[in-house]
Design a protein around this motif. Structure first.
Motif, PDB file in Angstrom:
ATOM      1  N   THR A 303       0.858  -1.189   0.000  1.00 41.12           N
ATOM      2  CA  THR A 303       0.000   0.000   0.000  1.00 41.12           C
ATOM      3  C   THR A 303       0.892   1.236   0.000  1.00 41.12           C
ATOM      4  N   VAL A 304       0.882   1.964  -1.098  1.00 43.79           N
ATOM      5  CA  VAL A 304       1.770   3.110  -1.275  1.00 43.79           C
ATOM      6  C   VAL A 304       0.937   4.370  -1.500  1.00 43.79           C
ATOM      7  N   ASN A 305       1.052   5.313  -0.583  1.00 43.15           N
ATOM      8  CA  ASN A 305       0.398   6.603  -0.740  1.00 43.15           C
ATOM      9  C   ASN A 305       1.200   7.504  -1.681  1.00 43.15           C
ATOM     10  N   ASN A 306       0.489   8.282  -2.486  1.00 36.98           N
ATOM     11  CA  ASN A 306       1.142   9.328  -3.241  1.00 36.98           C
ATOM     12  C   ASN A 306       1.682  10.366  -2.261  1.00 36.98           C
ATOM     13  N   ASP A 307       2.935  10.760  -2.425  1.00 34.12           N
ATOM     14  CA  ASP A 307       3.560  11.670  -1.466  1.00 34.12           C
ATOM     15  C   ASP A 307       2.771  12.966  -1.288  1.00 34.12           C
ATOM     16  N   ALA A 336      -1.755  -5.551   5.724  1.00 34.91           N
ATOM     17  CA  ALA A 336      -1.909  -5.395   4.276  1.00 34.91           C
ATOM     18  C   ALA A 336      -3.343  -5.022   3.937  1.00 34.91           C
ATOM     19  N   GLU A 337      -3.541  -4.488   2.744  1.00 36.13           N
ATOM     20  CA  GLU A 337      -4.825  -3.926   2.326  1.00 36.13           C
ATOM     21  C   GLU A 337      -5.025  -4.102   0.830  1.00 36.13           C
ATOM     22  N   ASP A 338      -6.243  -4.475   0.411  1.00 34.08           N
ATOM     23  CA  ASP A 338      -6.483  -4.533  -1.036  1.00 34.08           C
ATOM     24  C   ASP A 338      -6.829  -3.163  -1.618  1.00 34.08           C
ATOM     25  N   TYR A 339      -7.018  -2.158  -0.755  1.00 37.08           N
ATOM     26  CA  TYR A 339      -7.131  -0.784  -1.259  1.00 37.08           C
ATOM     27  C   TYR A 339      -5.835  -0.376  -1.967  1.00 37.08           C
ATOM     28  N   SER A 340      -4.769  -1.117  -1.696  1.00 33.48           N
ATOM     29  CA  SER A 340      -3.498  -0.889  -2.390  1.00 33.48           C
ATOM     30  C   SER A 340      -3.682  -0.952  -3.902  1.00 33.48           C
ATOM     31  N   ARG A 341      -4.615  -1.783  -4.370  1.00 37.59           N
ATOM     32  CA  ARG A 341      -4.857  -1.896  -5.816  1.00 37.59           C
ATOM     33  C   ARG A 341      -5.425  -0.594  -6.382  1.00 37.59           C
ATOM     34  N   VAL A 342      -6.277   0.064  -5.606  1.00 38.78           N
ATOM     35  CA  VAL A 342      -6.825   1.355  -6.045  1.00 38.78           C
ATOM     36  C   VAL A 342      -5.711   2.395  -6.081  1.00 38.78           C
ATOM     37  N   LEU A 343      -4.873   2.404  -5.033  1.00 41.37           N
ATOM     38  CA  LEU A 343      -3.785   3.379  -4.955  1.00 41.37           C
ATOM     39  C   LEU A 343      -2.695   3.134  -5.996  1.00 41.37           C
TER      40      LEU A 343
END
Length: 398
Positions: A303-307, A336-343
């Motif tokens: 899960t990676v946020n845009n800076d 872990a999170e499947d929202y990672s796919r959206v991000l």
């Protein structure tokens, strides 16, 4: 500009009622008909364009503002866990073996609240809003299913920004938001290993090919692999959670099996550990004249946020709730999170919200515990932040 904090406070009672209604009837996996029905009832009359999922009980609602072709997507997961609730609350789960032990009932209530406030303040929106109500986060890849069914383009074009909130029953003070730029949560995969030997009598191991000590050596060797082959500042976690072999003390079995979860914090290490772990297990088995059948089960990416968007969330949260209402997140967590796919597909940020019921949050039960409790007094804060992020982000998109 609207005072979303004040408006959210006014509907706090409604949000609590929605959350507790959902909490009492938790559903697991991708098929959540009762939860879906509750969401649809709460959204009824708001004038949203609503579609439901085909492969899962999802709800996608679109608020059309008509001022531009910009889109922001707000997400909440809906599913519960296969846990029997032991928390002492008046709205305890009525379903044996199912519990909202990770707070997804709060997520749904907060997003419903945001939908209500943004419809009320539609004139301030410089674009469309997609509300993503997602089943199956807990190991069923609901986000992946919804992406396949078109949630990212539900407004007619790909979303420009996305935001989501996850509550924590411990780890942070109630009502406080926290996030960070870059990696926020780990990836999650599994490795399934079957060591194939040859059974025999426990008194004569030399006449057999014992898979148990070979499998046990693999368990230890995997720990050595991550400490001697991977940078400590880009960590890898491997935990063996299942180990099965044999039926009786004096019988050497044909096979021994174990399963482990793998967590990494970078795509590079995620790819590398999957190769190295398989190679290691196969090599150990071969060294003892046995065979290892190894399968990697891919689950969720990092899960990676845009800076820029993580910094934007922090700024908006601090302005809404004061400096005491926001803390910079010191480091990523291994969940872990499947929202990672959206991000992965849309610039945005995930954010945690403290919902501890104890003044000292370190004494609270953690998410997934059968005794986990979440303070629904924070609901209006989540609703206010989601609403504010939607309005401000649509005004800032180039």
């Amino acid at each position: 500009m609207s005072d979303f904090l004040a408006e959210a406070s006014e509907i706090q009672g409604d949000l609590v009622a929605i959350r507790r209604h959902i909490h009492q009837e938790p559903e697991i996996g991708l098929d959540l008909p009762k939860t879906q029905a509750k969401i649809l009832a709460a959204l009824d009359g708001l004038g949203l364009e609503i579609t439901t999922g085909k492969a899962l009980s999802s709800v996608t609602a679109v608020l059309r503002a008509g001022k531009s072709d910009k889109t922001v997507l707000l997400r909440a997961d809906m599913d519960a866990l296969p846990v029997t609730e032991l928390a002492d609350v008046s709205y305890k789960s009525q379903i044996d073996g199912a519990m909202h032990a990770c707070g997804h009932d709060l997520h749904v209530a907060m997003l419903i609240g945001a939908a209500k406030l943004l419809v009320k303040n539609k004139s301030q929106l410089n674009g469309d809003v997609v509300f993503m109500f997602q089943p199956g986060e807990e190991g069923h890849d609901g986000a992946g299913h919804m992406i396949k069914e078109g949630v990212l383009t539900a407004s007619g074009r790909k979303a420009d920004r996305t935001y989501g909130i996850h509550v924590l029953s411990s780890a942070i003070s109630s009502g406080v938001f926290t996030t960070k730029p870059g990696t926020m949560m780990a990836s999650a995969d599994e490795i399934h290993v079957t060591v194939v030997g040859m059974g025999g009598h426990g008194s004569q191991p030399h006449t057999a090919k014992d898979p148990i000590p070979v499998a046990a050596e693999m368990v230890s060797a995997l720990q050595l692999l991550i400490t001697r082959s991977f940078d400590a500042f880009d960590p890898v976690v491997i935990t063996v959670g299942q180990f099965h072999a044999g039926t009786k003390a004096n019988i050497i079995p044909d096979t021994a099996e174990f399963q482990a979860t793998i967590r990494t914090f970078s795509p590079e290490n995620r790819d590398r550990i999957k190769i190295e772990a398989v190679r290691l297990c196969e090599s150990i088995a071969k060294g003892y004249g046995l065979k290892a059948e190894v399968k990697v089960v891919e689950q969720y990416p990092v899960t990676v946020n845009n800076d820029v968007q993580a910094q934007f969330v922090g700024k908006v949260a601090a302005e809404l709730f004061g400096n005491e209402g926001y803390e910079d997140m010191p480091h990523a967590v291994a969940g872990a999170e499947d929202y990672s796919r959206v991000l992965e597909a849309v610039h945005g940020s995930y954010v945690f919200l403290g919902a501890s019921v104890d003044q000292d949050f370190t004494k609270s039960e953690v998410n997934h515990s059968p005794r986990a409790m979440f303070d629904d007094a924070v609901l209006y804060r989540g609703t206010a932040l989601l609403s504010e992020l939607a309005v401000r982000s649509l005004n800032e998109i180039d």
